[in-house]
Write a protein that holds these residues in place. Structure first.
Motif, PDB file in Angstrom:
ATOM      1  N   GLU A   7      39.720 -31.271  68.724  1.00 47.68           N
ATOM      2  CA  GLU A   7      40.052 -32.680  68.609  1.00 47.68           C
ATOM      3  C   GLU A   7      40.596 -33.221  69.926  1.00 47.68           C
ATOM      4  OE1 GLU A   7      42.626 -33.437  65.351  1.00 47.68           O
ATOM      5  OE2 GLU A   7      41.410 -32.344  63.883  1.00 47.68           O
ATOM      6  N   GLU A   8      40.612 -34.529  70.025  1.00 50.80           N
ATOM      7  CA  GLU A   8      41.197 -35.171  71.207  1.00 50.80           C
ATOM      8  C   GLU A   8      42.651 -34.740  71.359  1.00 50.80           C
ATOM      9  OE1 GLU A   8      39.260 -39.285  72.625  1.00 50.80           O
ATOM     10  OE2 GLU A   8      40.340 -39.437  70.736  1.00 50.80           O
ATOM     11  N   GLY A   9      43.014 -34.390  72.596  1.00 57.15           N
ATOM     12  CA  GLY A   9      44.367 -33.939  72.878  1.00 57.15           C
ATOM     13  C   GLY A   9      44.511 -32.433  72.915  1.00 57.15           C
ATOM     14  N   ASP A  10      43.498 -31.682  72.431  1.00 54.98           N
ATOM     15  CA  ASP A  10      43.568 -30.222  72.483  1.00 54.98           C
ATOM     16  C   ASP A  10      43.273 -29.721  73.900  1.00 54.98           C
ATOM     17  OD1 ASP A  10      44.089 -30.295  69.821  1.00 54.98           O
ATOM     18  OD2 ASP A  10      42.086 -29.643  69.168  1.00 54.98           O
ATOM     19  N   ASP A  11      43.743 -28.517  74.192  1.00 58.17           N
ATOM     20  CA  ASP A  11      43.423 -27.855  75.464  1.00 58.17           C
ATOM     21  C   ASP A  11      42.212 -26.953  75.249  1.00 58.17           C
ATOM     22  OD1 ASP A  11      45.566 -29.095  76.646  1.00 58.17           O
ATOM     23  OD2 ASP A  11      46.926 -27.395  76.372  1.00 58.17           O
ATOM     24  N   VAL A  12      41.248 -27.053  76.159  1.00 56.23           N
ATOM     25  CA  VAL A  12      39.999 -26.308  76.053  1.00 56.23           C
ATOM     26  C   VAL A  12      39.802 -25.503  77.331  1.00 56.23           C
ATOM     27  CG1 VAL A  12      37.498 -26.494  75.767  1.00 56.23           C
ATOM     28  CG2 VAL A  12      39.004 -28.095  74.584  1.00 56.23           C
ATOM     29  N   TYR A  13      39.277 -24.272  77.181  1.00 60.15           N
ATOM     30  CA  TYR A  13      38.959 -23.495  78.373  1.00 60.15           C
ATOM     31  C   TYR A  13      37.657 -22.730  78.149  1.00 60.15           C
ATOM     32  CZ  TYR A  13      40.896 -19.397  75.921  1.00 60.15           C
ATOM     33  OH  TYR A  13      41.145 -18.389  75.010  1.00 60.15           O
ATOM     34  N   PHE A  14      36.934 -22.541  79.257  1.00 57.75           N
ATOM     35  CA  PHE A  14      35.659 -21.828  79.267  1.00 57.75           C
ATOM     36  C   PHE A  14      35.812 -20.555  80.102  1.00 57.75           C
ATOM     37  CE2 PHE A  14      34.535 -26.237  78.562  1.00 57.75           C
ATOM     38  CZ  PHE A  14      33.529 -26.177  77.617  1.00 57.75           C
ATOM     39  N   GLU A  15      34.959 -19.562  79.768  1.00 59.91           N
ATOM     40  CA  GLU A  15      34.910 -18.318  80.524  1.00 59.91           C
ATOM     41  C   GLU A  15      33.511 -18.163  81.112  1.00 59.91           C
ATOM     42  OE1 GLU A  15      35.927 -15.246  77.838  1.00 59.91           O
ATOM     43  OE2 GLU A  15      38.055 -15.773  77.734  1.00 59.91           O
ATOM     44  N   CYS A  16      33.453 -17.960  82.433  1.00 63.00           N
ATOM     45  CA  CYS A  16      32.175 -17.765  83.143  1.00 63.00           C
ATOM     46  C   CYS A  16      32.103 -16.304  83.555  1.00 63.00           C
ATOM     47  CB  CYS A  16      32.087 -18.686  84.361  1.00 63.00           C
ATOM     48  SG  CYS A  16      30.515 -18.618  85.238  1.00 63.00           S
ATOM     49  N   MET A  17      31.213 -15.562  82.923  1.00 57.66           N
ATOM     50  CA  MET A  17      31.062 -14.123  83.205  1.00 57.66           C
ATOM     51  C   MET A  17      29.864 -13.925  84.126  1.00 57.66           C
ATOM     52  SD  MET A  17      31.854 -12.728  79.361  1.00 57.66           S
ATOM     53  CE  MET A  17      30.837 -14.008  78.662  1.00 57.66           C
ATOM     54  N   VAL A  18      30.116 -13.268  85.264  1.00 62.95           N
ATOM     55  CA  VAL A  18      29.106 -13.115  86.313  1.00 62.95           C
ATOM     56  C   VAL A  18      28.838 -11.644  86.545  1.00 62.95           C
ATOM     57  CG1 VAL A  18      28.517 -13.630  88.705  1.00 62.95           C
ATOM     58  CG2 VAL A  18      29.882 -15.261  87.392  1.00 62.95           C
ATOM     59  N   LEU A  19      27.563 -11.271  86.500  1.00 66.41           N
ATOM     60  CA  LEU A  19      27.115  -9.923  86.854  1.00 66.41           C
ATOM     61  C   LEU A  19      26.288 -10.058  88.121  1.00 66.41           C
ATOM     62  CD1 LEU A  19      26.940  -6.922  86.071  1.00 66.41           C
ATOM     63  CD2 LEU A  19      24.867  -7.471  84.778  1.00 66.41           C
ATOM     64  N   SER A  20      26.775  -9.481  89.215  1.00 63.05           N
ATOM     65  CA  SER A  20      26.150  -9.772  90.505  1.00 63.05           C
ATOM     66  C   SER A  20      26.308  -8.594  91.453  1.00 63.05           C
ATOM     67  CB  SER A  20      26.791 -11.016  91.130  1.00 63.05           C
ATOM     68  OG  SER A  20      26.329 -11.230  92.428  1.00 63.05           O
ATOM     69  N   GLN A  23      42.819 -29.796  80.073  1.00 63.96           N
ATOM     70  CA  GLN A  23      44.076 -30.068  79.380  1.00 63.96           C
ATOM     71  C   GLN A  23      44.016 -31.446  78.731  1.00 63.96           C
ATOM     72  OE1 GLN A  23      46.902 -29.665  82.578  1.00 63.96           O
ATOM     73  NE2 GLN A  23      47.092 -27.443  82.316  1.00 63.96           N
ATOM     74  N   GLY A  24      44.365 -31.517  77.440  1.00 62.60           N
ATOM     75  CA  GLY A  24      44.343 -32.792  76.725  1.00 62.60           C
ATOM     76  C   GLY A  24      42.969 -33.415  76.728  1.00 62.60           C
ATOM     77  N   VAL A  25      41.981 -32.715  76.246  1.00 58.89           N
ATOM     78  CA  VAL A  25      40.599 -33.178  76.314  1.00 58.89           C
ATOM     79  C   VAL A  25      40.447 -34.489  75.545  1.00 58.89           C
ATOM     80  CG1 VAL A  25      39.856 -31.910  74.241  1.00 58.89           C
ATOM     81  CG2 VAL A  25      38.223 -32.403  76.047  1.00 58.89           C
ATOM     82  N   ASN A  26      39.539 -35.342  76.029  1.00 58.17           N
ATOM     83  CA  ASN A  26      39.244 -36.609  75.353  1.00 58.17           C
ATOM     84  C   ASN A  26      37.749 -36.715  75.105  1.00 58.17           C
ATOM     85  OD1 ASN A  26      37.980 -37.889  77.770  1.00 58.17           O
ATOM     86  ND2 ASN A  26      40.064 -37.722  78.572  1.00 58.17           N
ATOM     87  N   ARG A  27      37.352 -37.805  74.428  1.00 60.64           N
ATOM     88  CA  ARG A  27      35.963 -37.946  73.998  1.00 60.64           C
ATOM     89  C   ARG A  27      34.994 -38.034  75.170  1.00 60.64           C
ATOM     90  NH1 ARG A  27      36.860 -43.486  70.952  1.00 60.64           N
ATOM     91  NH2 ARG A  27      38.851 -42.428  70.696  1.00 60.64           N
ATOM     92  N   SER A  28      35.442 -38.562  76.315  1.00 65.40           N
ATOM     93  CA  SER A  28      34.544 -38.677  77.471  1.00 65.40           C
ATOM     94  C   SER A  28      34.206 -37.321  78.078  1.00 65.40           C
ATOM     95  CB  SER A  28      35.178 -39.576  78.532  1.00 65.40           C
ATOM     96  OG  SER A  28      36.357 -38.982  79.061  1.00 65.40           O
ATOM     97  N   GLN A  29      34.972 -36.290  77.748  1.00 66.70           N
ATOM     98  CA  GLN A  29      34.710 -34.958  78.284  1.00 66.70           C
ATOM     99  C   GLN A  29      33.821 -34.125  77.386  1.00 66.70           C
ATOM    100  OE1 GLN A  29      38.986 -34.075  78.814  1.00 66.70           O
ATOM    101  NE2 GLN A  29      38.540 -33.759  80.994  1.00 66.70           N
ATOM    102  N   ALA A  30      33.367 -34.700  76.306  1.00 65.07           N
ATOM    103  CA  ALA A  30      32.395 -34.000  75.470  1.00 65.07           C
ATOM    104  C   ALA A  30      31.053 -33.964  76.187  1.00 65.07           C
ATOM    105  CB  ALA A  30      32.268 -34.689  74.118  1.00 65.07           C
ATOM    106  N   GLY A  31      30.242 -32.962  75.891  1.00 63.18           N
ATOM    107  CA  GLY A  31      28.934 -32.844  76.518  1.00 63.18           C
ATOM    108  C   GLY A  31      28.610 -31.408  76.862  1.00 63.18           C
ATOM    109  N   LYS A  32      27.661 -31.241  77.764  1.00 68.63           N
ATOM    110  CA  LYS A  32      27.154 -29.919  78.123  1.00 68.63           C
ATOM    111  C   LYS A  32      27.811 -29.432  79.412  1.00 68.63           C
ATOM    112  CE  LYS A  32      22.695 -30.563  75.857  1.00 68.63           C
ATOM    113  NZ  LYS A  32      21.212 -30.554  76.014  1.00 68.63           N
ATOM    114  N   TYR A  33      28.282 -28.170  79.368  1.00 71.10           N
ATOM    115  CA  TYR A  33      28.927 -27.538  80.512  1.00 71.10           C
ATOM    116  C   TYR A  33      28.108 -26.324  80.949  1.00 71.10           C
ATOM    117  CZ  TYR A  33      33.112 -30.383  79.839  1.00 71.10           C
ATOM    118  OH  TYR A  33      33.989 -31.436  79.743  1.00 71.10           O
ATOM    119  N   ALA A  34      28.135 -26.041  82.252  1.00 73.31           N
ATOM    120  CA  ALA A  34      27.434 -24.881  82.815  1.00 73.31           C
ATOM    121  C   ALA A  34      28.170 -24.441  84.067  1.00 73.31           C
ATOM    122  CB  ALA A  34      25.983 -25.221  83.137  1.00 73.31           C
TER     123      ALA A  34
END
Length: 572
Positions: free
Chosen positions: A122-135, A169-180
């Motif tokens: 929901e709006e206001g939650d903290d979100v984090y992603f993990e990028c795993m790299v094999l290189s 931090q404190g995600v809002n609706r404009s930050q929804a979408g596709k991440y890479a």
């Protein structure tokens, strides 16, 4: 024939590393076998099916096998073995092995934090992603993207981007979408598959202002409410607020039409049924905080147009724009009628008060009549008159514009010519002035020059010693040219000297008389004029002589007496 087993075998080193997906060549050398050894290639105890090229040296003492193959990703870290054997000798096989260290483009995988529920952010939650790299070699850079746009670290905005993690931090609706995320090494760039971030938020009205709805008594009116929300709302609530208070409208009077849209069918029965309508939607995140508002007013005919003006007028067309008044709360159309005398030339209607009228004719005087119309009737009319241009006037205007351009060019040319002429005249005048006014020359009367020469000669023939002659003149320099042409005036010396004329010479008003001069100084006594001769020197390095007349300047007089032979006194 001598039979010898191979002494040793080795895999020759490469200058470049092996890369996955790129054709490579390895060489293995066996030495000492007679006849030449047979070399085979093995991958983890399995002989490779790839054909190898084997070459023997001229003396048959050395054998080299070339392996050409394309490494695969699954072969990284496996053991590659080169074996040399003798066909006529048993138990003479020797081998050497290497562990494959393959280079490859980074393999990147992106996922949400392990403790996060992707369906409950929901709006206001903290979100984090993990990028795993094999290189291999390791990646030197990791870039984050949101909807195809590169993200930058911005802690103030709550975006913390690292090499392995991205925190919002404190995600809002404009930050929804596709991440890479994209990782880079010397082999290239590896990009992860996109991960869609869904942010749950309460409904928000799409319209930013209060809409006006006109409704007639006992006539049904349709009012549409549209909201933005995730997930889409499934429940709507309508209320009416007027002087009688706030009342909720029955659910059977509105329907859910599409995603995030509700349509109300409302029929006022009396004047008490008018007021302010409000629409609220509810979804999984909760009920809409600020409702969509509508002013429900009695439907009337529209107000007349105003501020009508001509935007563009030609010989055959006209572009007209007006400002619309109140539309009466209903769908309104705007009309313009074009009249020439009593003949209707055109009648055009549009949804907006703007028209482009064509085919009006050249040089016509026209009357335009404007009005608005809705279901309740027509507005009052507004009249405006226009005159279309004539083709002759257009041609004249074009020619006059060209003439103005030509006249401006001609005037600029004339001004430039006058300025050039004045400059040339000034230059010629300066040159002529310099030619007719040469630098000032120093001239002296011929009699003065001859007298000066006689004095010099009498001085040179005098038997008296230089210290006893008691001259009253400053001696000239040794470089004085006595043989100069006496008819040619001498160059002005640093100090010009003039000697009193000899006895018996005529004295005129042009001669200088020094016999009455008595310089008085603290160290020099006053002597009679007959006991000393005087000379005058020009204090400013020159005395102009013109036509035998000396122009007087400040003079410096130097005297020397027999009593003070070595003392010289000067006075100004």
């Amino acid at each position: 024939m001598t039979v010898l087993r191979p002494l040793f075998v080795e895999i020759l080193a490469r200058e470049q590393p092996l890369s996955v997906g790129q054709a490579a060549e390895l060489a293995c050398r066996a030495v000492g076998a007679r006849p030449p050894a047979v070399i085979t290639w093995w991958m983890d105890e399995r002989q490779m099916s790839v054909a190898a090229i084997q070459k023997n040296s001229d003396d048959k003492n050395e054998t080299i096998s070339y392996l050409r193959w394309t490494p695969r990703m699954d072969q990284d870290g496996r053991t590659l073995t080169c074996r040399a054997a003798h066909v006529k000798l048993e138990h003479t096989t020797i081998e050497t092995s290497v562990t494959l260290n393959l280079h490859y483009v980074p393999i990147v995988t992106l996922q949400l934090g392990s403790k996060m529920n992707p369906n409950d952010i929901e709006e206001g939650d903290d979100v984090y992603f993990e990028c795993m790299v094999l290189s291999n070699p390791p990646a030197y850079k990791v870039v984050w993207e949101h909807n195809g746009q590169i993200m930058t670290h911005n802690q103030r905005a709550g975006v913390i981007a690292g090499s392995a993690n991205l925190a919002l931090q404190g995600v809002n609706r404009s930050q929804a979408g596709k991440y890479a995320c994209t990782a880079s090494n010397v082999e290239g760039d590896g990009k992860s598959l996109p991960v869609n971030l869904q942010v749950i938020y309460k409904p928000v009205c799409l319209a930013t202002s209060v809409a006006i709805v006109g409704a007639a008594i006992n006539e049904p009116t349709k009012v549409t409410c549209e909201v933005d929300a995730f997930p889409p709302p499934k429940n709507f609530q309508w209320t009416l607020n007027n002087s009688m208070g706030t009342s909720e409208i029955e659910p059977d009077k509105f329907i859910l039409n599409g995603v995030g849209r509700s349509v109300l069918f409302y029929t006022p029965a009396s004047e008490k049924d008018y007021g302010s309508l409000a629409c609220r939607a509810t979804n999984l995140a909760g009920q809409q905080v600020e409702p969509c508002r509508y002013s429900l007013l009695p439907a009337v005919r529209p107000d007349p147009l105003n501020n009508c003006s001509t935007v563009n007028l030609t010989d055959d067309s006209a572009e007209i724009r007006c400002v619309a008044g109140y539309d009466g709360g209903l769908q309104t159309w705007y009309f313009v009628e074009v009249w020439e005398s009593k003949n209707l030339v055109a009648n055009v209607s549009t949804a907006l008060p703007a028209w482009i009228l064509r085919g009006l004719g050249s040089g016509k005087s026209l009357k335009l009549v404007f009005y608005a119309s809705n279901a309740r009737g027509r507005s009052e009319t507004v009249v405006m008159r226009i005159n279309t241009l004539t083709r002759l006037a257009l041609h004249t205007e074009a020619n006059s514009g060209k003439a103005v351009s030509v006249d401006a060019s001609w005037a600029l040319g004339v001004i430039a010519g006058i300025a050039g002429t004045l400059v040339a005249i000034v230059v010629i005048a300066l040159l002529a002035r310099r030619r007719h006014h040469p630098p000032m020359q120093y001239e002296a009367p011929m009699q003065t020059v001859k007298a000066y020469k006689g004095a010099i000669q009498s001085t040179n023939h005098s038997p008296v010693q230089p210290d006893d002659k008691n001259p009253d003149v400053v001696p000239l320099g040794k470089d004085f040219n006595n043989g100069r042409d006496l008819e040619r005036p001498p160059e002005p010396p640093p100090y010009g000297a003039v000697i009193s004329p000899p006895v018996g010479s005529s004295r005129s008003s042009n001669s200088l008389h020094h016999h009455d001069m008595r310089p008085v100084t603290p160290h020099t006594p006053i002597t009679p004029a007959s006991d000393a001769h005087s000379i005058g020197t020009l204090a400013e390095d020159r005395r102009s002589v013109t036509s035998g007349t000396f122009s007087r300047r400040r003079e410096v007089v130097t005297t020397r007496t027999p009593l003070l032979a070595n003392a010289r006194e000067s006075c100004v």
